[in-house]
Design a protein around this motif. Structure first.
Motif, short mmCIF file in Angstrom:
data_model
loop_
_atom_site.label_atom_id
_atom_site.label_comp_id
_atom_site.label_asym_id
_atom_site.label_seq_id
_atom_site.Cartn_x
_atom_site.Cartn_y
_atom_site.Cartn_z
N TYR A 17 -3.23 0.20 7.44
CA TYR A 17 -3.43 -1.07 6.74
C TYR A 17 -2.99 -2.25 7.62
CZ TYR A 17 -2.32 -5.00 3.70
OH TYR A 17 -2.23 -6.26 3.16
N GLY A 54 -4.14 -0.32 -2.67
CA GLY A 54 -2.88 -1.04 -2.73
C GLY A 54 -2.80 -2.03 -3.86
N VAL A 64 0.86 -1.18 0.00
CA VAL A 64 0.00 0.00 0.00
C VAL A 64 0.90 1.23 0.00
CG1 VAL A 64 -1.84 -1.20 1.23
CG2 VAL A 64 -0.13 0.09 2.54
#
Length: 999
Positions: free
Chosen positions: A424, A484, A416
């Motif tokens: 994340y 991502g 990402v």
């Protein structure tokens, strides 16, 4: 020195379909390379480092890129798929397929041209990264991307995967290094591609033909999907998933080469690559920052990136714990500051002061916070190297966590934006927990938002496979929700190809299909990967249908659930055994560059034997026998392999069953050298007998007959037996009476066959040292043996009988804890490792393992304050026996040598190549000498004549003596004995002088 072998499996035909037979014949007729359709070769290439397995149709090892072009033409004519394979370390299943595999790495690894001024090189696809960088280092240049598999990964594989590694922080992905590619399409178009100006585009169209068709099609595809490409391709450093359609956009220069990077052999075959090189940096400093958890570390990435590090890696406490348990990086771990997760920020440049200032600037800024991370600045190359090696050891450390299930790739490298990494990771860890997968190490290239982890999926049951699929779908959705990439390094292959619509949407995935149809309309290029992929939960190497054969074995395999099938499945495929730089593993691969003669290749062949589909005749398999034939049983893999594959043990196990009930089929060397302890005992019964045997083996005509009868290589000299064995001398000697009772107590000096019957002066020297150090020396009161030669030749029932008798003889010493000193490292290694597994559960076997010492270990443990009478003031180099490297270690040797005034350098020169019986066996001489010439003999030729050469192993001494280096190596016992006696060795041949005096 690479040995080009006429391997037995090349001559064997595989029973198959008429199409296969015709294909094989055509390939042999038209390709100047090696063509292999036998079961052993197909087994060796049946899988990579992923969860997937697909048995290839055959394997072609081209000698030149023109040979590869001929091979592709034959496959096109026969309508069969092809797969270009580099180092075979792919984690997504990209390099396993039911296809004809092109393995470039044996021959096509040339640095074709180098332009130092322009900083570019043209390289063939089989060039491994580390050896290529070694060539470039003389010019102050190197390849930018550096994956953790840099010892074995190839340039072609890096292009196929769009590889990155830790250095991508500074140099970008492989696509950023590629200038031009020479490509070959399945239907035969061969051309160079790269950035395409409008003028060049018009020239290509005007020339017509297949190339014009491709370029016209790519331009039209780009124009149809341009806005969707701009909208759906994530603007992050590590977008590796999907085809690089964005490289075809006008603002990217319609760069066809970059568009093909990362296409995983599904579009074209890369024949050559022109790549950009980067100046190597002489100065570096490493800042290590400690945080309370991995989310906190990830959340601090943007602040660290702002300081411009050349690499920024993250590791968590779980990885550190696993490495500590495996003793993989103890010194490096000790360098970590306080914390439960860490960031490693590397600063590089040409000015050390400037680099140090940059590193301190980062630390100073962070320390001004209210709650700063702990910090440490490392500016010593060795400390930095050890920490980087600890980070690169991540895959091996996490593959088999103690007290946990085996882990697998699957969600291996999602990425990402770095500024979203902390959030994340928080959600990703929660996802792992919800699926019951929480005990997972997390690490990776945090500076570019890329996260690595191996996960304890249950792939052996239907329910587990269902959960595996469900997790990957949710993980893909999570990564996509953060903008991502499903893959940030290792590609899509079969593991993520099916999930690409989640990331890109249906229209972009349709565009991938259009590009595939343009280059490969018949879907013969690595089919079922990336485009129209096979399901991610099919073709699993160890899926719910995996039911391997479970035979009874001699070794117990305590670390593998006591199952041979589990032991031979340990290999995770990362190919460390295919390196050329350091360590011992794998000498036969270094000599041959053959996948089947690497530790990984042999593991695959054994795995297929246990599966019983490709190799169907179990222990009787000639394919397995041939794959194991060039295994030196050096045990280098036991220590150098990240997951502790022990091929020497597997080979002994296989040979014992292979020849069971048909001893007449054994090679002659198994009788001559496998039973060496018996023949040595007979030959040294009396001095006249030894003299007669030695004269016979030294007489040219008789020597040839003896060698032929014993299966010994005609190039070898047969070593001479001693006229008086050590045990005979010890029995008749008058022991020195000490001034006071032996303060160190008793030690039993083990009379191994090699020392006792060939080099008894070593044991006599050891007695001198031990008595000077205050020990009372004893020897066994009956004939004993460790069984090594029977183990290495796979005569395990005999070895077990010999070892049981040895335990009976040693029972008094084992009961009272007497140290057992073993001068021959290979025999000591038997007691430490083979014995407890051959006689598992026998407490005396475990006692003997614990009471076994080398000379240096004994002096360090039991006589730490002892010093010999004289300092020799000499420099020495030591060639450690492979078994000592793998099982015993050499830490004590330098310290003990220093007590005698010897500055000892333990060489990192790989295997000597003799390896017990291996180098003596007929048919092994060329490989044996190639192993020695890899590093050891060149080092010794360049060593000052006044420098002592120490080799405790009989094999190592013999190989050196039978070479052209003109050195006579000595045992550490002889060096210490010279210091005890008080006369430093002198003369042109210091080892010879030392040996004579020590005798």
């Amino acid at each position: 020195m690479i040995v080009d072998l006429d391997l037995p499996r090349v001559r064997r035909a595989r029973a198959g379909t008429d199409t296969d037979v015709g294909l094989e014949a055509a390939l042999r007729d038209r390709v100047d390379g090696e063509v292999r359709f036998d079961a052993g070769s197909r087994a060796a290439y049946s899988t990579d480092a992923s969860n997937y397995r697909e048995v290839p149709i055959g394997v072609v090892v081209p000698r030149t890129v023109d040979d590869a072009e001929a091979a592709v033409a034959v496959c096109h004519e026969h309508g069969v798929p092809i797969l270009s394979r580099g180092g075979g370390t792919n984690l997504a299943g990209s390099t396993t397929n039911t296809a004809v595999v092109l393995d470039w790495t044996k021959y096509c690894h040339r640095l074709v041209s180098l332009d130092v001024e322009a900083r570019t090189a043209v390289v063939e696809p089989g060039a491994a990264l580390d050896p290529l960088n070694d060539q470039l280092a003389a010019h102050g240049l190197g390849v930018g991307p550096k994956p953790s598999t840099h010892a074995s990964c190839s340039i072609g594989g890096m292009i196929g995967n769009n590889s990155c590694g830790s250095t991508a922080q500074a140099y970008g992905k492989m696509a950023d290094s590629v200038r031009r590619l020479e490509i070959l399409t399945y239907d035969g178009l061969r051309c160079w591609v790269g950035p395409t100006s409008d003028e060049e585009y018009e020239r290509i169209l005007a020339a017509g033909g297949r190339r014009a068709e491709l370029y016209r099609g790519m331009r039209a595809l780009r124009d149809r999907h341009a806005e969707e490409i701009r909208a759906r391709y994530p603007d992050i450093p590590r977008r590796v998933s999907g085809y690089n359609l964005d490289a075809l956009l006008p603002e990217q220069g319609f760069d066809v080469a970059k568009a093909l990077v990362g296409s995983e052999s599904t579009l074209v075959t890369v024949l050559q690559a022109e790549i950009e090189l980067f100046p190597t940096r002489s100065a570096s400093a490493l800042v290590v920052l400690g945080y309370p958890d991995v989310v906190a570390a990830a959340s601090d990435v943007p602040a660290v990136v702002a300081h411009g590090p050349s690499a920024l890696e993250g590791i968590d406490s779980r990885l550190v714990e696993l490495e500590r348990n495996e003793s993989l990086a103890d010194e490096a771990i000790a360098e970590l500051p306080r914390g439960e997760s860490w960031l490693m920020a590397q600063f590089s440049g040409d000015d050390q002061d400037a680099v140090d200032r940059a590193a301190r600037g980062l630390v100073d800024e962070l320390r001004r916070r209210d709650d700063p991370p702990s910090a440490k600045v490392l500016d010593q190359p060795l400390s930095e190297q050890q920490l980087w090696e600890a980070r690169e050891a991540g895959l091996g450390a996490t593959a088999y966590p103690p007290l946990s299930s085996q882990t697998h790739p699957g969600w291996e490298d999602a990425a990402v934006a770095p500024d979203r990494l902390g959030d994340y990771l928080r959600d990703y860890l929660d996802l792992l927990s919800r699926h019951g997968l929480g005990e997972t190490a997390v690490y990776g290239h945090f500076g570019q938002g890329c996260v690595h982890c191996r996960i304890p999926f249950d792939l052996g049951t239907a329910g587990g496979v269902t959960d595996f699929r469900a997790f990957l779908v949710e993980a893909a959705q999570l990564a996509a929700s953060y903008g991502g990439s499903l893959s940030g390094e290792h590609g899509d292959g079969q593991a993520r190809g099916e999930l690409l619509p989640i990331m890109f949407g249906e229209r972009i995935v349709e565009a991938f299909g259009e590009l595939k149809a343009l280059f490969d309309p018949g879907e013969k290029m690595n089919p079922g990967k990336v485009v129209h992929p096979r399901r991610l939960d099919t073709d699993l190497r160890q899926g719910s249908d995996h039911r391997p054969w479970e035979p009874e074995t001699f070794f117990d395999y305590p670390d593998d659930s006591h199952r041979f099938s589990s032991a031979v499945s340990r290999c995770v495929g990362i190919g460390h055994c295919r390196g050329h730089e350091s360590g011992v593993m794998c000498p036969s691969y270094r000599a041959t560059r053959e996948e089947e003669h690497s530790t990984r290749g042999r593991s695959r062949v054994l795995f297929e034997m246990m599966r019983g589909e490709v190799i169907t005749d179990g222990w009787r398999s000639t394919e397995v026998r041939d794959a194991l034939d060039l295994c030196l049983a050096c045990k280098g893999c036991r220590s150098d392999c990240p997951v502790d594959v022990d091929m020497a043990t597997y080979k002994a196990e296989f040979l014992s069953h292979h020849y069971a009930g048909r001893a007449w089929r054994r090679p002659l060397a198994h009788w001559s050298m496998g039973w060496l302890p018996l023949w040595a005992r007979l030959a040294t019964r009396a001095a006249p007998v030894a003299r007669l045997v030695n004269r016979t083996t030294a007489t040219p005509g008789l020597s040839r007959l003896v060698k032929k009868a014993g299966g010994v290589a005609p190039q070898r000299e047969i070593p001479s037996f001693a006229e008086e064995r050590f045990v005979t001398w010890f029995a008749r000697r008058t022991p020195q009476v000490p001034a006071e009772p032996h303060p160190r107590g008793r030690v039993l000096l083990w009379p191994d066959t090699f020392t006792d019957a060939f080099h008894p002066a070593i044991a006599r020297a050891a007695v001198t040292v031990l008595e000077a150090a205050g020990f009372q020396v004893t020897v066994p009161d009956a004939e004993v043996c460790c069984g090594l030669t029977w183990i290495s030749t796979g005569q395990l029932p005999v070895a077990q009988r010999v070892l049981r008798r040895t335990l009976e003889v040693l029972r008094p010493q084992l009961r009272d804890g007497t140290p057992i000193l073993v001068l021959e490292p290979s025999c000591a290694a038997v007691f430490r490792s083979d014995l407890p597994e051959l006689l598992h559960g026998d407490e005396d076997a475990h006692r003997l393992a614990a009471q076994t010492y080398t000379l240096a270990e004994l002096l360090q443990a039991e006589a730490p304050d002892w010093r010999p009478a004289t300092r020799l003031d000499r420099r020495a180099v030591a060639q450690p026996h492979c078994h000592q490297h793998a099982v015993l270690g050499t830490d004590a040797d330098q310290a003990v040598a220093a007590r005698a005034g010897v500055d000892l350098e333990v060489l990192d020169a790989g295997c000597c190549g003799l390896a017990g019986n291996f180098g003596f066996e007929d048919g092994h001489y060329d490989v044996s000498m190639a192993c020695a010439e890899d590093k050891l003999l060149p080092i010794l030729r360049d060593t000052d004549p006044e420098t002592l050469v120490i080799a405790d192993g009989y094999s190592c001494r013999t190989q050196i003596e039978q070479s052209d280096v003109g050195r006579t190596p000595v045992h550490l016992a002889e060096v210490l004995a010279a210091a005890v006696r008080g006369y430093p060795p002198r003369g042109e041949r210091p080892e010879r002088d030392l040996t004579r005096r020590a005798s």
